[in-house]
Scaffold this active site. Structure first.
Site, PDB file in Angstrom:
ATOM      1  N   HIS A 161       6.119   5.280  11.562  1.00 55.96           N
ATOM      2  CA  HIS A 161       5.473   5.506  10.033  1.00 55.96           C
ATOM      3  C   HIS A 161       4.614   6.626   9.862  1.00 55.96           C
ATOM      4  O   HIS A 161       3.406   6.256   9.843  1.00 55.96           O
ATOM      5  CB  HIS A 161       4.848   4.083   9.793  1.00 55.96           C
ATOM      6  CG  HIS A 161       4.418   3.836   8.448  1.00 55.96           C
ATOM      7  ND1 HIS A 161       4.438   4.530   7.352  1.00 55.96           N
ATOM      8  CD2 HIS A 161       3.886   2.535   8.081  1.00 55.96           C
ATOM      9  CE1 HIS A 161       4.041   3.849   6.393  1.00 55.96           C
ATOM     10  NE2 HIS A 161       3.873   2.642   6.560  1.00 55.96           N
TER      11      HIS A 161
ATOM     12  N   ARG B 292       0.745  -1.075   0.148  1.00 52.86           N
ATOM     13  CA  ARG B 292      -0.016   0.067  -0.041  1.00 52.86           C
ATOM     14  C   ARG B 292       1.041   1.191   0.042  1.00 52.86           C
ATOM     15  O   ARG B 292       0.540   2.245  -0.711  1.00 52.86           O
ATOM     16  CB  ARG B 292      -1.021   0.090   1.138  1.00 52.86           C
ATOM     17  CG  ARG B 292      -2.221  -0.947   1.072  1.00 52.86           C
ATOM     18  CD  ARG B 292      -2.724  -1.256   2.383  1.00 52.86           C
ATOM     19  NE  ARG B 292      -1.622  -2.275   2.778  1.00 52.86           N
ATOM     20  CZ  ARG B 292      -1.482  -4.015   2.537  1.00 52.86           C
ATOM     21  NH1 ARG B 292      -2.506  -4.055   1.510  1.00 52.86           N
ATOM     22  NH2 ARG B 292      -0.654  -4.695   2.929  1.00 52.86           N
ATOM     23  N   THR B 293       1.883   1.425   0.915  1.00 51.34           N
ATOM     24  CA  THR B 293       2.596   2.542   1.070  1.00 51.34           C
ATOM     25  C   THR B 293       3.452   2.758  -0.617  1.00 51.34           C
ATOM     26  O   THR B 293       3.394   3.928  -1.081  1.00 51.34           O
ATOM     27  CB  THR B 293       3.637   2.448   2.056  1.00 51.34           C
ATOM     28  OG1 THR B 293       3.071   2.144   3.127  1.00 51.34           O
ATOM     29  CG2 THR B 293       4.292   3.704   2.253  1.00 51.34           C
TER      30      THR B 293
ATOM     31  N   LYS C 101      26.615  -3.559  -2.666  1.00 57.40           N
ATOM     32  CA  LYS C 101      28.111  -3.762  -2.788  1.00 57.40           C
ATOM     33  C   LYS C 101      28.666  -2.812  -1.541  1.00 57.40           C
ATOM     34  O   LYS C 101      29.961  -2.487  -1.794  1.00 57.40           O
ATOM     35  CB  LYS C 101      28.230  -2.784  -4.089  1.00 57.40           C
ATOM     36  CG  LYS C 101      27.771  -3.332  -5.433  1.00 57.40           C
ATOM     37  CD  LYS C 101      28.170  -2.570  -6.608  1.00 57.40           C
ATOM     38  CE  LYS C 101      27.295  -2.833  -7.740  1.00 57.40           C
ATOM     39  NZ  LYS C 101      27.547  -1.998  -9.095  1.00 57.40           N
TER      40      LYS C 101
ATOM     41  N   ARG D 208      11.828   3.515   2.843  1.00 62.05           N
ATOM     42  CA  ARG D 208      11.377   2.497   3.711  1.00 62.05           C
ATOM     43  C   ARG D 208      12.727   1.631   4.192  1.00 62.05           C
ATOM     44  O   ARG D 208      13.337   1.057   3.047  1.00 62.05           O
ATOM     45  CB  ARG D 208      10.421   1.686   3.421  1.00 62.05           C
ATOM     46  CG  ARG D 208       9.999   0.412   4.292  1.00 62.05           C
ATOM     47  CD  ARG D 208       8.730  -0.226   3.900  1.00 62.05           C
ATOM     48  NE  ARG D 208       7.591   0.401   4.428  1.00 62.05           N
ATOM     49  CZ  ARG D 208       6.440   0.079   4.381  1.00 62.05           C
ATOM     50  NH1 ARG D 208       6.224  -1.399   4.036  1.00 62.05           N
ATOM     51  NH2 ARG D 208       5.168   0.532   4.898  1.00 62.05           N
TER      52      ARG D 208
HETATM   53  C1  NCD Z   1       2.499  -1.360   8.001  1.00 61.00           C
HETATM   54  C2  NCD Z   1       3.789  -1.207   8.123  1.00 61.00           C
HETATM   55  O1  NCD Z   1       4.653  -1.340   7.045  1.00 61.00           O
HETATM   56  O2  NCD Z   1       4.426  -0.727   9.272  1.00 61.00           O
HETATM   57  N1  NCD Z   1       1.735  -1.621   6.648  1.00 61.00           N
HETATM   58  C3  NCD Z   1       1.503  -0.474   6.038  1.00 61.00           C
HETATM   59  O3  NCD Z   1       2.638   0.457   5.642  1.00 61.00           O
HETATM   60  N2  NCD Z   1       0.216  -0.320   5.527  1.00 61.00           N
HETATM   61  C4  NCD Z   1       2.011  -2.427   8.789  1.00 61.00           C
HETATM   62  C5  NCD Z   1       2.528  -3.980   8.951  1.00 61.00           C
HETATM   63  O4  NCD Z   1       3.369  -4.043   8.059  1.00 61.00           O
HETATM   64  O5  NCD Z   1       1.903  -4.575   9.515  1.00 61.00           O
END
Ligand code: NCD
Length: 331
Positions: free
Chosen positions: A143, A59-60, A89, A110
């Site tokens: 997050h 989703r992100t 590397k 991320r």
């Molecule tokens: C979450 C995350 O990556 O922290 N997912 C997200 O971004 N919607 C929750 C998860 O991984 O459970």
């Protein structure tokens, strides 16, 4: 909005959140009008946004990718960055940021390590790279963009109560490892809402979050019994057991992991029995991915808002990108 980097929830005061919500809401309604869609497609014209993802994401990743496209920008997608980029590397995170800044106007990242987004932001500032960093999840820490979309969803459904602080928010499950819960709790604490933290004794909300709640005069309860406060909770926030972030034994041994998961889903899941006790006007959030703690039948419960929550990720990320990269855009 005086934001530069988006690293943690605490950077977002109520006024800034309100600006993002209003912008996201405007974008959501503009989407229905072709002429407005075309205007929105100019917002990131000639701008590129790099998506550097070291960890899995659905989703992100997709919502950022699509948000960039709907604003007419160009995404520079790097998935599986630990393997695909020069990180494989041995390149340092700092060097990856320096390199990316030569091509992109913003970096969404991320990374599995807590504090990595902060390091990237410091690199951007110390080296005067002039590139904003957006944290799309740093380990089990924070997050913040998920926080904005979670609060936007609450704002849409229960905005007046939120503004007055008249809400009780229940967080159920893996309080220790869920970066979403951490960012949500910090941002929500500004509104003066009440919290119920539901988990086992050993899996609790980190102390640094409790200190913030204490400073802000918030009330909270901790319980291991999910049904105990059900008649009082207005907003439910569930999550999966984040076994990949747990002690090695749970992360490695599949049998142990599935045993833990079954136990967890029974104790901290959105079961039929729990739903009978929930308030009729409560709302149910979940960041997804869901496992057994959120049974599919809940999708048909009018209190479930988590599919709209997924969609809201798109509007909120469009709004954030516009406010960061083209704050004076008119649409
Ligand atoms: C979450 C995350 O990556 O922290 N997912 C997200 O971004 N919607 C929750 C998860 O991984 O459970």
């Amino acid at each position: 909005m005086k934001l530069r980097h988006t690293i943690k929830a605490d950077q977002f005061d109520i006024e800034t959140l309100e600006t993002i919500f209003e912008t996201a809401s405007k974008m959501e309604s503009c989407e229905r009008i072709l002429a407005r869609r075309e205007m929105m497609e100019k917002i990131l014209k000639h701008k590129s946004v790099a998506l550097l993802f070291w960890e899995p994401s659905s989703r992100t990743w997709m919502s950022f990718y699509e948000a960039i496209g709907r604003l007419g920008g160009r995404p520079i997608p790097v998935i599986n960055a630990g393997v695909f980029s020069s990180a494989a590397k041995g390149e340092s995170l700092q060097d990856t940021i320096i390199t990316t800044s030569q091509y992109a106007d913003a970096i969404v990242m991320r990374h599995p390590e807590k504090g990595s987004a902060q390091i990237a932001a410091e690199t951007s500032d110390n080296r005067k790279l002039g590139i904003p960093i957006i944290n799309a999840g740093d380990g089990n820490n924070e997050h913040p963009t998920q926080m904005i979309l979670d609060l936007y969803t609450i704002w849409q459904k229960k905005g007046n109560e939120l503004k007055k602080g008249n809400l009780t928010i229940g967080f159920a499950g893996d309080l220790e490892h869920s970066r979403v819960f951490h960012s949500d709790a910090i941002a929500l604490s500004q509104y003066g809402v009440n919290f119920v933290f539901i988990s086992t004794i050993s899996n609790n909300i980190p102390d640094w979050i409790i200190s913030v709640l204490r400073q802000r005069g918030c009330c909270w309860e901790k319980t291991t019994e999910i049904e105990k406060f059900a008649p009082e909770i207005d907003v439910w926030n569930f999550t999966r057991l984040q076994s990949e972030r747990m002690a090695k034994s749970a992360a490695i041994f599949p049998f142990y992991r599935s045993y833990l998961r079954r136990k967890y889903e029974k104790k901290f899941g959105c079961t039929g029995k729990l739903k009978e006790k929930m308030k009729p006007d409560a709302i149910i959030l979940h960041p997804w991915p869901r496992l057994g703690e959120l049974p599919e039948e809940t999708d048909f419960d009018p209190r479930a808002v988590y599919i709209k929550q997924i969609k809201n990720g798109l509007y909120v990320r469009m709004a954030l990108l516009q406010l960061l990269l083209n704050p004076n855009a008119f649409f």
